[in-house]
Design a protein around this motif. Structure first.
Motif, PDB file in Angstrom:
ATOM      1  N   LYS A   1      57.674  63.844  46.252  1.00  0.00           N
ATOM      2  CA  LYS A   1      58.529  64.177  47.394  1.00  0.00           C
ATOM      3  C   LYS A   1      59.447  63.001  47.742  1.00  0.00           C
ATOM      4  CE  LYS A   1      58.478  65.890  52.149  1.00  0.00           C
ATOM      5  NZ  LYS A   1      59.439  64.884  52.622  1.00  0.00           N
ATOM      6  N   ASN A   2      58.914  61.786  47.690  1.00  0.00           N
ATOM      7  CA  ASN A   2      59.747  60.614  47.975  1.00  0.00           C
ATOM      8  C   ASN A   2      60.887  60.503  46.976  1.00  0.00           C
ATOM      9  OD1 ASN A   2      58.215  59.831  50.177  1.00  0.00           O
ATOM     10  ND2 ASN A   2      56.898  58.470  48.986  1.00  0.00           N
TER      11      ASN A   2
ATOM     12  N   ASP B  36      63.443  63.119  47.854  1.00  0.00           N
ATOM     13  CA  ASP B  36      64.193  62.675  49.040  1.00  0.00           C
ATOM     14  C   ASP B  36      65.274  61.666  48.653  1.00  0.00           C
ATOM     15  OD1 ASP B  36      62.667  64.288  50.649  1.00  0.00           O
ATOM     16  OD2 ASP B  36      61.325  62.687  51.331  1.00  0.00           O
TER      17      ASP B  36
ATOM     18  N   ASN C 202      68.075  63.582  46.975  1.00  0.00           N
ATOM     19  CA  ASN C 202      68.900  64.289  47.957  1.00  0.00           C
ATOM     20  C   ASN C 202      69.779  63.332  48.749  1.00  0.00           C
ATOM     21  OD1 ASN C 202      67.921  66.782  47.213  1.00  0.00           O
ATOM     22  ND2 ASN C 202      66.351  66.852  48.804  1.00  0.00           N
ATOM     23  N   ASP C 203      69.275  62.134  49.014  1.00  0.00           N
ATOM     24  CA  ASP C 203      70.066  61.142  49.742  1.00  0.00           C
ATOM     25  C   ASP C 203      71.289  60.723  48.925  1.00  0.00           C
ATOM     26  OD1 ASP C 203      70.427  59.183  51.944  1.00  0.00           O
ATOM     27  OD2 ASP C 203      70.038  57.719  50.363  1.00  0.00           O
TER      28      ASP C 203
END
Length: 406
Positions: free
Chosen positions: A282-283, A286, A289-290
């Motif tokens: 998940k990290n 993320d 996506n950033d």
């Protein structure tokens, strides 16, 4: 009179304004070049910002090649007082029982007693620990073994006029000896202790001290009064006793630390840490996506064509706050519809949705499934086109795959 300007007073013509306008016209090409230079500088800075974001993402992507992000384990000990344990990704899920902890590992040591009343500031000759040779030297030969069981011999030469504290410093300074020397002023005893635990020389003494001046054996770790032999840790599994030279050791991916002797069985349970593995993925998503969000904002950022970089003259006519607001508009959109960023975004989207030749398959019911798409593990692009290719995670599906196909 000097300093007096008529400025067209006599002729009726505002020559000062005319000259100023002529100078502005002449400077126009220079101002345009300066503005273009400033725009290029802003573009360079924007590219650098994107490069930093992409470099951070590449580092995160490299970390995801490590198995620890998918195979982290949680391990527990039924009796932490007796032993504690940690697990590496290489550890197998399951349980193992240690029937008993029969003995803890300890280090070998020897003790030498100085002449009565002597303290660490006494000379070596006064200490009576060793004799001096014809040259007035004290020669101390120390025989020991390193942590791998390899024999080590060092002979220390000191002046007889040097202090006991100099001898302890010399011993501690010889890293090859792997030994800690301490002189106790209250007891008058010099104690040499191995820094490595375990019986490092099963065939004989772990430590022996020789007075090399007259070749006299002084003490060794097998001496029942002034020595203590190193011993191995001993524990029993399935009726078989095993030994280790240290109380902390690694076995089948488990790092076990024996804390106390125990006759009670201790069970070690190892399970897959699904939540930690999920969080690692998940990290990463993320971070992905950033990066996508930053790139999309740059290529979509509005460009205000009426706001060009300020010239030096224009900057002087505005307040600091007005300059700031103007430049925010002027800097906006420097990478709008940039081809490099657009190509990068397209390549990201293609990589995420394309087929991956993993060569891995698994069985689900009666079906054999080839693992070829990220969507199969619960990672897909969002359905909102405004997200520009961001990813979303089906938590239930991903956790199920981590548990069943780590």
């Amino acid at each position: 009179m000097a300093g007096i300007r008529l400025s067209g007073l006599a002729s009726g013509i505002d020559t000062e304004t005319m000259i100023k306008q002529l100078m502005q016209a002449e400077r126009a090409p220079v101002d345009r070049l300066s503005q273009k230079k400033q725009t290029l500088t802003w573009q360079r800075d924007a590219y650098r910002e994107m490069n930093r974001a992409l470099l951070d993402f590449r580092t995160a992507a490299s970390d995801m090649l490590l198995s620890k992000n998918y195979q982290s384990k949680t391990v527990t000990s039924s009796n932490p007082t007796a032993l504690t344990v940690t697990a590496s990704p290489a550890a197998s899920a399951g349980s193992v029982t240690i029937d008993s902890i029969d003995q803890l590992a300890s280090a070998a040591s020897v003790t030498m007693v100085a002449a009565s009343g002597k303290k660490s500031d006494a000379t070596l000759e006064e200490s009576g620990l060793f004799t001096k040779d014809a040259d007035g030297k004290i020669n101390v030969q120390i025989n020991t073994f390193d942590a791998t069981g390899k024999a080590v011999t060092e002979t220390l030469k000191l002046d007889a006029t040097q202090k006991i504290s100099d001898l302890t410093a010399a011993i501690n300074g010889k890293t090859s000896l792997g030994m800690n020397a301490v002189f106790n002023d209250l007891t008058g005893k010099l104690v040499l202790t191995k820094t490595s635990t375990g019986n490092l020389n099963p065939a004989g003494a772990n430590i022996s001290i020789v007075d090399a001046s007259d070749n006299t054996a002084k003490v060794n770790s097998q001496d029942s009064t002034f020595g203590r032999e190193g011993q191995n840790a001993k524990y029993t599994i399935g009726g078989q006793q095993l030994e280790q030279t240290t109380n902390t050791f690694t076995q089948n991916g488990l790092t076990i630390t024996l804390n106390n002797v125990s006759t009670t069985a201790t069970t070690i349970n190892t399970t897959l840490d699904t939540q930690k593995n999920f969080d690692a993925i998940k990290n990463f998503v993320d971070k992905y996506n950033d990066v996508i969000d930053k790139m999309n904002k740059k290529v979509r950022e509005e460009k205000y064509r009426d706001y060009q970089p300020l010239t030096d003259a224009q900057r002087k006519e505005l307040s600091e706050d007005e300059v700031k607001k103007w430049e925010e508009k002027a800097m906006s959109g420097v990478l709008k519809n940039d081809s490099y960023l657009q190509d990068g975004l397209n390549q990201f989207r293609s990589a995420i949705s394309s087929k991956i030749d993993t060569g891995y398959s698994y069985t689900s019911g009666t079906d054999t499934i080839q693992l070829q798409y990220m969507s199969q593990i619960g990672i897909t692009s969002t359905s909102d086109f405004r997200d520009g290719g961001k990813l979303k995670i089906d938590e239930t599906k991903l956790k199920k795959m981590l548990e069943e196909q780590p």
